[in-house]
Design a protein around this motif. Sequence first.
Motif, mmCIF file in Angstrom:
data_model
loop_
_atom_site.group_PDB
_atom_site.id
_atom_site.type_symbol
_atom_site.label_atom_id
_atom_site.label_comp_id
_atom_site.label_asym_id
_atom_site.label_seq_id
_atom_site.Cartn_x
_atom_site.Cartn_y
_atom_site.Cartn_z
ATOM 1 N N ASN A 1 0.861 -1.182 0.000
ATOM 2 C CA ASN A 1 0.000 0.000 0.000
ATOM 3 C C ASN A 1 0.895 1.228 0.000
ATOM 4 O OD1 ASN A 1 -2.611 -1.362 0.387
ATOM 5 N ND2 ASN A 1 -1.704 -1.964 2.337
ATOM 6 N N TYR A 2 0.749 2.056 -1.028
ATOM 7 C CA TYR A 2 1.516 3.297 -1.133
ATOM 8 C C TYR A 2 0.656 4.411 -0.541
ATOM 9 C CZ TYR A 2 4.190 0.461 -4.396
ATOM 10 O OH TYR A 2 4.942 -0.543 -4.966
ATOM 11 N N ARG A 3 1.137 5.029 0.543
ATOM 12 C CA ARG A 3 0.311 5.968 1.295
ATOM 13 C C ARG A 3 0.780 7.420 1.210
ATOM 14 N NH1 ARG A 3 -3.404 2.946 3.388
ATOM 15 N NH2 ARG A 3 -2.983 0.829 4.054
ATOM 16 N N ALA A 4 2.071 7.639 1.044
ATOM 17 C CA ALA A 4 2.596 9.008 0.971
ATOM 18 C C ALA A 4 3.857 9.003 0.124
ATOM 19 C CB ALA A 4 2.910 9.543 2.372
ATOM 20 N N GLU A 5 4.027 10.036 -0.678
ATOM 21 C CA GLU A 5 5.214 10.083 -1.520
ATOM 22 C C GLU A 5 6.451 10.450 -0.700
ATOM 23 O OE1 GLU A 5 4.612 12.873 -4.691
ATOM 24 O OE2 GLU A 5 4.402 14.565 -3.339
ATOM 25 N N CYS A 6 7.590 9.997 -1.201
ATOM 26 C CA CYS A 6 8.880 10.295 -0.578
ATOM 27 C C CYS A 6 9.760 10.954 -1.624
ATOM 28 C CB CYS A 6 9.543 9.013 -0.068
ATOM 29 S SG CYS A 6 8.565 8.185 1.199
ATOM 30 N N ARG A 7 10.596 11.855 -1.156
ATOM 31 C CA ARG A 7 11.392 12.667 -2.072
ATOM 32 C C ARG A 7 12.881 12.526 -1.805
ATOM 33 N NH1 ARG A 7 8.288 15.966 -5.207
ATOM 34 N NH2 ARG A 7 6.164 16.236 -4.520
ATOM 35 N N GLN A 8 13.649 12.949 -2.785
ATOM 36 C CA GLN A 8 15.100 12.894 -2.710
ATOM 37 C C GLN A 8 15.610 13.538 -1.424
ATOM 38 O OE1 GLN A 8 17.094 14.257 -6.240
ATOM 39 N NE2 GLN A 8 18.961 14.730 -5.116
ATOM 40 N N GLY A 9 16.569 12.865 -0.787
ATOM 41 C CA GLY A 9 17.205 13.380 0.408
ATOM 42 C C GLY A 9 16.525 12.995 1.714
ATOM 43 N N GLU A 10 15.293 12.506 1.654
ATOM 44 C CA GLU A 10 14.618 12.099 2.888
ATOM 45 C C GLU A 10 15.288 10.841 3.446
ATOM 46 O OE1 GLU A 10 10.055 13.085 3.323
ATOM 47 O OE2 GLU A 10 10.383 11.942 1.488
ATOM 48 N N VAL A 11 15.358 10.771 4.762
ATOM 49 C CA VAL A 11 15.825 9.562 5.430
ATOM 50 C C VAL A 11 14.584 8.766 5.806
ATOM 51 C CG1 VAL A 11 17.070 8.598 7.391
ATOM 52 C CG2 VAL A 11 17.899 10.694 6.299
ATOM 53 N N LEU A 12 14.507 7.555 5.280
ATOM 54 C CA LEU A 12 13.351 6.689 5.515
ATOM 55 C C LEU A 12 13.753 5.542 6.426
ATOM 56 C CD1 LEU A 12 12.089 6.454 1.826
ATOM 57 C CD2 LEU A 12 11.416 8.109 3.591
ATOM 58 N N SER A 13 12.835 5.117 7.277
ATOM 59 C CA SER A 13 13.063 3.963 8.151
ATOM 60 C C SER A 13 12.229 2.799 7.648
ATOM 61 C CB SER A 13 12.677 4.282 9.592
ATOM 62 O OG SER A 13 13.494 5.313 10.101
ATOM 63 N N ILE A 14 12.903 1.679 7.393
ATOM 64 C CA ILE A 14 12.222 0.465 6.943
ATOM 65 C C ILE A 14 12.076 -0.432 8.163
ATOM 66 C CG2 ILE A 14 12.262 -1.487 5.352
ATOM 67 C CD1 ILE A 14 14.454 0.252 3.805
ATOM 68 N N VAL A 15 10.849 -0.592 8.623
ATOM 69 C CA VAL A 15 10.562 -1.369 9.826
ATOM 70 C C VAL A 15 10.011 -2.725 9.402
ATOM 71 C CG1 VAL A 15 9.218 -1.446 11.961
ATOM 72 C CG2 VAL A 15 10.124 0.743 11.121
ATOM 73 N N THR A 16 10.596 -3.782 9.957
ATOM 74 C CA THR A 16 10.243 -5.150 9.569
ATOM 75 C C THR A 16 9.949 -5.962 10.817
ATOM 76 O OG1 THR A 16 11.738 -4.990 7.664
ATOM 77 C CG2 THR A 16 11.072 -7.208 8.345
ATOM 78 N N ARG A 17 8.804 -6.640 10.811
ATOM 79 C CA ARG A 17 8.504 -7.533 11.934
ATOM 80 C C ARG A 17 7.733 -8.756 11.432
ATOM 81 N NH1 ARG A 17 4.999 -3.303 12.928
ATOM 82 N NH2 ARG A 17 2.807 -3.852 12.772
ATOM 83 N N PRO A 18 8.005 -9.901 12.022
ATOM 84 C CA PRO A 18 7.257 -11.103 11.648
ATOM 85 C C PRO A 18 5.778 -10.938 12.002
ATOM 86 C CG PRO A 18 9.205 -11.663 12.931
ATOM 87 C CD PRO A 18 9.032 -10.181 13.012
#
Length: 132
Positions: free
Chosen positions: A63-80
């Motif tokens: 599900n794509y909910r919000a756009e992200c732009r160049q230079g942003e630091v994104l956190s990829i959260v992963t859980r079982p």
Amino acid sequence: MKETSLDVIVRPTEIDVNAHVNNAKFVEYLEWGREEWYDLNGLEYDRLKSLGAATVTVNVNVNYRAECRQGEVLSIVTRPERLGRTSFTFHQEIRKPDGTVAVDAAVTLVTIDPTTRKPRVVPAELAAALTS
């Protein structure tokens, strides 16, 4: 380890003609997050192979909910999220710096025997990491 987080910075080559992260790149970010989860749980590819297993992705629901732009630091959260006999599912989110969820996904993987390429029962060590 129930949940891991990996920070990435959006690079210029990850931006599409609409000046935001390309949808396919998000799928790659999700893969990076799962690899981080495996690594932090001591389940790198060679370790899984020594257990007679490999994992393959069989379903990605994004599900794509919000756009992200160049230079942003994104956190990829992963859980079982779910453990079956031969398969398991991760819940993943990609969060913007302000905590907004840009992407959420359910990714299902199947454990296979690396030699026969046939599904096999999730090894106990992997199952323990998925449920601890």
